[in-house]
Design an enzyme around this catalytic site. Structure first.
Site, PDB file in Angstrom:
ATOM      1  CD  GLN A 171      -3.040  -0.996   2.043  1.00 48.03           C
ATOM      2  OE1 GLN A 171      -3.011   0.055   3.253  1.00 48.03           O
ATOM      3  NE2 GLN A 171      -3.896  -1.830   2.360  1.00 48.03           N
ATOM      4  CG  ASP A 313      -5.793  -9.539   2.662  1.00 47.89           C
ATOM      5  OD1 ASP A 313      -4.889  -9.380   3.481  1.00 47.89           O
ATOM      6  OD2 ASP A 313      -6.291  -8.653   2.206  1.00 47.89           O
TER       7      ASP A 313
END
EC number: 2.5.1.19
Length: 427
Positions: A171, A313
């Site tokens: 990110q 994830d």
């Protein structure tokens, strides 16, 4: 504390149209806000993270309207950097997909803005991003602990030569990539260390291209971005389904199908987490691909030993699927689980042991041997949506499971348990 006990499930069958992707929703909202023109976003995710982004954009003067179910957003772009109407404090909850990109985007121009969030957000590192933004001229102060939010931003980012550490979170790079085209100077971003979760960078580049900006990507090691550009609205944009959310239903199909079909993602999806289906196939499930669907049919599951850096994830779902696989499963190269909504490596190891698994928790790996029979346990969810959804799979045995604080799924999938129940036949 609120809890939800799931009784044993004999079979899971049926189809589900997935809620919009969190990663895509928040990137698309920010780019639409920075763009020239009006954008209509459809299948937007209605979740805590997205609400934090919307609230922030509203405070920054961006006009939008939401449909009653909050999945369509008509948003009028600013045609350039976001401007605060004066000194401003934005509360971003525990939304990393809002905190990181906004921290970068709000360093363009001359704002004075404080970014803060929930206590857990103040434990999630942001130092690597701040270091990179400072190299580009940004004026940023830590208000509490060095390297962690809350931050005070005072603009100043102009571009130039920048290094970013890619080893903790992709990110940080995403935030720099989305901001750099609007900087006055050209930017060269060099990635040091191994870049984690590379497929998430592909989502970013894909969306930037949709909004009219292309950049030169040299093997994910160096990115060259022309300055002084503008984003342009694509008009309408359909947010694809959340591939991480798909993982729970596909895994349920692998363990107790029938066949489970998820729609809204497929072989044309830009999300790396669709590769989760390949892992289920390796374990013994049968996978069918369409352009906008993936179907999973039950198989005899066996253990795997795999590097999961590309799907961090969705890899969590493999950790609980391993309870139904023959042998010992090892998930490797997952250090970045430790800097997510909670320290997911510690949390996963702790809760798997409660249901009877034998677990080895390494610095960046987890090894799981299932018990002969799962035990009924109260599962702590650590205010982490993925912990709650992963451990719902325990009910696909002859043992119930109790999920503490089940509403934490609101971060990405508010009606998850209702949807699972709809597709389940009780034992």
């Amino acid at each position: 504390m609120e809890s939800l006990t799931l009784q044993p499930i004999a079979r899971v069958d049926g189809a589900i149209n997935l809620p919009g992707s969190k990663s895509v929703s928040n990137r698309a909202l920010l780019l639409a806000a920075l763009a020239c023109g009006k954008t209509v976003l459809t299948n937007l995710l209605d979740s805590d993270d997205v609400r934090h982004m919307l609230n922030a954009l509203s405070a920054l003067g961006i006009n939008y309207t939401l449909s009653a179910d909050r999945t369509r957003c008509d948003i009028t772009g600013n045609g350039g950097p976001l401007r605060a109407p004066g000194a401003l404090e934005l509360f971003l909850g525990n939304a990393g997909t809002a905190m990181r990109p906004l921290a970068a985007a709000l360093c363009l121009g001359q704002n004075e803005i404080v970014l803060t969030g929930e206590p857990r957000m103040k434990e999630r590192p942001i130092g690597h991003l701040v270091d990179s933004l400072r190299q580009g001229g940004a004026n940023i102060d830590y208000l509490e602990q060095e390297n962690y939010p809350p931050l005070r931003l005072r603009g100043g980012f102009i571009g130039g030569d920048i290094e970013v550490d890619g080893s903790v979170s992709s990110q940080f790079l995403t935030a720099l990539l989305m901001t750099a085209p609007l900087a006055p100077k050209d930017t060269i971003i060099r990635v040091k260390g191994e870049l984690v979760s590379k497929p998430y960078i592909d989502i970013t580049l894909n969306l930037m291209k949709t909004f009219g900006v292309e950049i030169a990507n040299h093997h994910y090691q160096q990115f060259v971005v022309k300055g002084g550009q503008q984003y342009h609205s694509p008009g309408r944009y359909l947010v694809e389904g959340d591939a991480s959310s798909a993982s729970y239903f596909l895994a349920a199909g692998a363990i107790k199908g029938g066949t489970v079909k998820v729609t809204g993602i497929g072989r044309k999806s830009m999300q790396g987490d669709i590769r989760f289906a390949d892992v289920l196939e390796k374990m013994g499930a049968t996978i069918t691909w369409g352009d906008d669907f993936i179907a999973c049919t039950r198989g005899e599951l066996h253990a795997i030993d795999m590097d999961m850096n590309h799907i961090p994830d969705a890899a969590m779902t493999i950790a609980t699927t391993a309870l139904f696989a023959k042998g010992t499963t090892t998930l490797r190269n997952i250090y970045n689980w430790r800097v997510k909504e909670t320290d997911r490596l510690f949390a996963m190891a702790t809760e798997l042991r409660k249901v009877g698994a034998e677990v080895e928790e390494g610095h960046d790996y987890i090894r799981i041997t299932p018990p002969a029979k799962l035990q009924h346990a109260d599962i702590g969810t650590y205010n982490d949506h993925r912990m709650a959804m992963c451990f719902s799979l325990v009910a696909l045995s002859d043992t119930p499971v109790t999920i503490l604080d089940p509403k934490c799924t609101a971060k990405t999938f508010p009606d998850y348990f209702e949807q699972l129940a709809r597709m389940s036949t009780p034992a």
